[in-house]
Every structure is written in C-alpha cells, then in structure tokens.
Design a protein around this motif. Sequence first.
Motif, PDB file in Angstrom:
ATOM      1  N   LEU A   7      -7.332   9.369  17.210  1.00  8.14           N
ATOM      2  CA  LEU A   7      -7.176   8.062  16.406  1.00  8.14           C
ATOM      3  C   LEU A   7      -7.720   7.933  14.966  1.00  8.14           C
ATOM      4  O   LEU A   7      -8.628   8.695  14.789  1.00  8.14           O
ATOM      5  CB  LEU A   7      -7.870   6.869  17.590  1.00  8.14           C
ATOM      6  CG  LEU A   7      -7.179   6.846  18.684  1.00  8.14           C
ATOM      7  CD1 LEU A   7      -8.313   5.781  19.653  1.00  8.14           C
ATOM      8  CD2 LEU A   7      -6.016   6.286  18.861  1.00  8.14           C
ATOM      9  N   GLY A   8      -7.010   6.986  14.228  1.00 12.72           N
ATOM     10  CA  GLY A   8      -7.591   6.874  12.813  1.00 12.72           C
ATOM     11  C   GLY A   8      -7.173   5.246  12.458  1.00 12.72           C
ATOM     12  O   GLY A   8      -7.006   4.677  13.366  1.00 12.72           O
ATOM     13  N   ALA A   9      -7.103   5.248  11.240  1.00 15.21           N
ATOM     14  CA  ALA A   9      -6.771   3.800  10.634  1.00 15.21           C
ATOM     15  C   ALA A   9      -6.234   4.206   9.155  1.00 15.21           C
ATOM     16  O   ALA A   9      -6.414   5.369   8.500  1.00 15.21           O
ATOM     17  CB  ALA A   9      -7.840   3.152  10.465  1.00 15.21           C
ATOM     18  N   ALA A  10      -5.443   3.486   8.685  1.00 16.49           N
ATOM     19  CA  ALA A  10      -4.580   3.616   7.581  1.00 16.49           C
ATOM     20  C   ALA A  10      -4.343   2.111   6.861  1.00 16.49           C
ATOM     21  O   ALA A  10      -4.125   1.264   7.666  1.00 16.49           O
ATOM     22  CB  ALA A  10      -3.567   4.482   7.725  1.00 16.49           C
ATOM     23  N   GLU A  11      -4.070   2.015   5.754  1.00 18.26           N
ATOM     24  CA  GLU A  11      -3.454   0.956   5.036  1.00 18.26           C
ATOM     25  C   GLU A  11      -2.318   1.591   4.038  1.00 18.26           C
ATOM     26  O   GLU A  11      -2.611   2.553   3.411  1.00 18.26           O
ATOM     27  CB  GLU A  11      -4.657   0.232   4.226  1.00 18.26           C
ATOM     28  CG  GLU A  11      -4.249  -0.951   3.387  1.00 18.26           C
ATOM     29  CD  GLU A  11      -3.364  -2.275   4.204  1.00 18.26           C
ATOM     30  OE1 GLU A  11      -2.226  -1.970   4.723  1.00 18.26           O
ATOM     31  OE2 GLU A  11      -3.946  -3.293   4.109  1.00 18.26           O
ATOM     32  N   LEU A  12      -1.359   0.861   3.693  1.00 21.00           N
ATOM     33  CA  LEU A  12      -0.503   1.083   2.584  1.00 21.00           C
ATOM     34  C   LEU A  12      -0.190  -0.002   1.708  1.00 21.00           C
ATOM     35  O   LEU A  12      -0.070  -1.215   2.300  1.00 21.00           O
ATOM     36  CB  LEU A  12       0.883   1.671   3.207  1.00 21.00           C
ATOM     37  CG  LEU A  12       0.600   2.944   4.069  1.00 21.00           C
ATOM     38  CD1 LEU A  12       1.811   2.963   5.039  1.00 21.00           C
ATOM     39  CD2 LEU A  12       0.902   4.004   2.972  1.00 21.00           C
ATOM     40  N   ALA A  13       0.030  -0.132   0.500  1.00 22.15           N
ATOM     41  CA  ALA A  13       0.219  -1.250  -0.225  1.00 22.15           C
ATOM     42  C   ALA A  13       0.960  -0.776  -1.311  1.00 22.15           C
ATOM     43  O   ALA A  13       1.228   0.516  -2.009  1.00 22.15           O
ATOM     44  CB  ALA A  13      -1.368  -1.541  -0.981  1.00 22.15           C
ATOM     45  N   ALA A  44     -10.325  -3.692   7.598  1.00 21.80           N
ATOM     46  CA  ALA A  44      -8.902  -4.407   7.193  1.00 21.80           C
ATOM     47  C   ALA A  44      -7.816  -3.515   7.377  1.00 21.80           C
ATOM     48  O   ALA A  44      -6.645  -3.990   6.951  1.00 21.80           O
ATOM     49  CB  ALA A  44      -8.959  -4.874   5.869  1.00 21.80           C
ATOM     50  N   MET A  45      -8.116  -1.981   7.753  1.00 18.35           N
ATOM     51  CA  MET A  45      -6.997  -1.185   7.795  1.00 18.35           C
ATOM     52  C   MET A  45      -6.409  -1.559   9.180  1.00 18.35           C
ATOM     53  O   MET A  45      -6.619  -2.232  10.012  1.00 18.35           O
ATOM     54  CB  MET A  45      -7.251   0.295   7.769  1.00 18.35           C
ATOM     55  CG  MET A  45      -8.068   0.782   6.513  1.00 18.35           C
ATOM     56  SD  MET A  45      -8.336   2.553   6.496  1.00 18.35           S
ATOM     57  CE  MET A  45      -9.558   2.618   5.148  1.00 18.35           C
ATOM     58  N   LYS A  46      -5.196  -0.644   9.224  1.00 17.86           N
ATOM     59  CA  LYS A  46      -4.355  -0.742  10.466  1.00 17.86           C
ATOM     60  C   LYS A  46      -4.595   0.474  11.578  1.00 17.86           C
ATOM     61  O   LYS A  46      -4.680   1.586  10.780  1.00 17.86           O
ATOM     62  CB  LYS A  46      -2.972  -0.892  10.377  1.00 17.86           C
ATOM     63  CG  LYS A  46      -2.585  -2.108   9.429  1.00 17.86           C
ATOM     64  CD  LYS A  46      -2.272  -3.395  10.277  1.00 17.86           C
ATOM     65  CE  LYS A  46      -1.154  -3.365  10.687  1.00 17.86           C
ATOM     66  NZ  LYS A  46      -0.620  -4.713  11.433  1.00 17.86           N
ATOM     67  N   PRO A  47      -4.964   0.215  13.009  1.00 17.32           N
ATOM     68  CA  PRO A  47      -5.275   1.386  13.546  1.00 17.32           C
ATOM     69  C   PRO A  47      -4.004   2.250  13.690  1.00 17.32           C
ATOM     70  O   PRO A  47      -2.908   1.912  13.725  1.00 17.32           O
ATOM     71  CB  PRO A  47      -5.549   0.956  15.088  1.00 17.32           C
ATOM     72  CG  PRO A  47      -5.050  -0.444  15.143  1.00 17.32           C
ATOM     73  CD  PRO A  47      -5.010  -0.944  13.583  1.00 17.32           C
ATOM     74  N   ILE A  48      -4.241   3.800  13.750  1.00 16.80           N
ATOM     75  CA  ILE A  48      -2.992   4.706  13.922  1.00 16.80           C
ATOM     76  C   ILE A  48      -3.461   5.713  14.914  1.00 16.80           C
ATOM     77  O   ILE A  48      -4.413   5.880  15.333  1.00 16.80           O
ATOM     78  CB  ILE A  48      -2.698   5.448  12.536  1.00 16.80           C
ATOM     79  CG1 ILE A  48      -3.814   6.285  11.972  1.00 16.80           C
ATOM     80  CG2 ILE A  48      -2.276   4.242  11.365  1.00 16.80           C
ATOM     81  CD1 ILE A  48      -3.796   7.132  10.800  1.00 16.80           C
TER      82      ILE A  48
END
Length: 357
Positions: A307-313, A346-350
């Motif tokens: 599991l991890g987390a990520a954000e894209l903008a 504030a990231m999204k879980p991945i």
Amino acid sequence: MKDLCLRPAAACWPVGIALLLLAPAGPTMAAATISGTVKVPDGYTLIQATVTASAANNPLFRKEVADDGTYTLDGVAAGTYTLTVQAKGTETPPVPNVVLTEGQTLKQDFTLTAAKPLCFVKSPNPIPLTDDINSASFADAPDIHVDSAANLIEPVLDLPVLNKWGGPATAGGRFRMKYSSAGIHLAADITYKVVGVNLAPPNKSYLGNAIEFDFQNDPYDPEREKFDADHDWQFVVGLGETPQWVLHRAHSVDQPMLNGQPEPVSKHILIKDRPNKDGQLVRIDFPWALFLKDDETPIGPPQDNDLGAAELAVDQSSPESTRDAPKSLYQLTWSGLDSANDQPNAMKPIQFCLQAP
C-alpha cells in the motif's frame, strides 16, 4: 500551487435608455442556499474539507466545512448542479442533477467513508517512453481524471479566478499509472489552452504549465501531516519549451539526484503535442533510484500488493506570467485539495497490484 473604465454619461441619453431607467424594476431574483453536515470516519479530519456546487456551464460555488461539520453555500444561482465533497483520505459519490429554484433552501448531508486504494498496475517490463497513455502498455491501468470542477484549486478559494477555468476543454488531465522493477511510469493526456508555457525557474515550476506527482511508499495515514523523510516525495515537472523538474523532500528542494549527480529530466520524459496544439501526451518515468531516503540511499521497488499514497496535479500558467514574475492561474488536483505537497494526508491511497482489478 494565483478593468473596466466608466466615464460620466452625457446629459442627453437616448430615449430608449431613459425609458429603461425610468421603468419600474422587476422582481429581484433570490439566490438559493444549500446547507447541511459533513461527517468523516473516526481518525479523519475536516480541516480544509470543502463542498462544491458546479453546473454544466461552469458557474462554481464552494465553501469550506466548519470545524463542527456544518457548511452553507449561499448566493447560489438557480440552476442544475452537481454537489461534491473533498476531504482528506475520504470519498463519497457526487450528488448529480440537483435542481435549485430561486430562493430555495436545500438541505444536503454527506457521510464520507475511508477512500479505497486505486491500483498502480504492475508492468512485467519497464515501459518505453514512446508508449503513451493510449498504448497497449497502459491499457490495463485505471483512468485517473483530473478534469472536473471538483478537482479545481485556487489557494484562497477565489471564486472569480476559479470561474475563469472554462471547463475541461480549457485545462485538465487524464492519467494512467503503472510500475515495474525500474520505477513508476506516468502517462497523461493533458489539455491546455496554450501548450509549452512555463516561464518559472525549476524550483518554482508549479507557477507555469506543469505536472506534480506526490508519492508515499508506505500505507496512507490520515494523521500524517508532514512529509516523512523516508517515505514522502514530490516531483514537479515543468512543461515549458524545455522541460525541467525538481524534487521536494522533507528537508530540501533540489534537482533529483542519481548516483550523487543531478539527473536531467530529458532522460525520463517525452512530450507529444496534440495535432491542434490544445494539449499534450506526456510520458514521465520516475526511477526508484531517485526516491532517496533521509540517509541518501534509494528505496527499492514495492512488494506486490503493498500500500502507498499518491497525488497528481495539473498546473496552469497565468496569461499574466512573465519570466521576471511567473504566475499560476489555478491548479487541478486528483484529491481536489491544495495541500498534498506538504501534508501527505491529503494524498489518495494506492495499492501496487499485480494485475488490474
């Protein structure tokens, strides 16, 4: 990731204008109001949570949720809206086709749940940069859309600025993400009204056309409010005529390093303009060796199902930007939040998936 002049009227106005000025005023159009409560799971926060009402023709109304979970959107023009909530680490379906009439007061409550991880699908081999988002190499990766009013960000909730957006035909993006033994493979189809505009230096690339990618290699934590030096990173990739990138870490902002030397982005990016110049197909590879821990050693590839987390903008340059004063107009983020670059919750879980779900 920021006139009209009036002159005195002449005494002799045309008769038609005079009649208009003297005519009795019609009934005032009363705006509608939307209010309610937002509830998040235990352990999650309402800090920076917002409720947004958006319409097909893009008028946008947005307010932050109060500490007690209440919100009020007032001054909403009559029309048909979609209601969305953006709150850290949570999700709830949009409420579409909300019809508001003049003077109406609508109550709409939201109960959010912990966001389910999105799959970064494993590739058996490193993916060539020449394979774009529409290639077979990315066909099994889920789409990540960053192209709606819910994704639109302006740091001070400046609604006049946000309403300059003009919809997904003006700016936005669609992403697909995969990983391999070599690194993370990003593929994007980005819309820009004007492509190739980034007049900022590398450490301020977010002030022009740019892609931001935040990454965390351990499970999403709703209470992690600062970057962890061993687990959180942010790349900002400027999409100017000459691409550039910078790496934000817990204690530094610098050029990404490989084997102790600055690593040029040119080895890891390929940009193709759309034929009509209204957007770009972008491929970026992020080798695992660029993700340095606090002791300056690189991380390795994740284990399957980690599991991890990520954000894209997607960052949009302002028409007022100059080399001496680069300026962004607004940003669209996957989370719909503005704080992932310094607040990993504030990231999204991945999840790193062997195959597409």
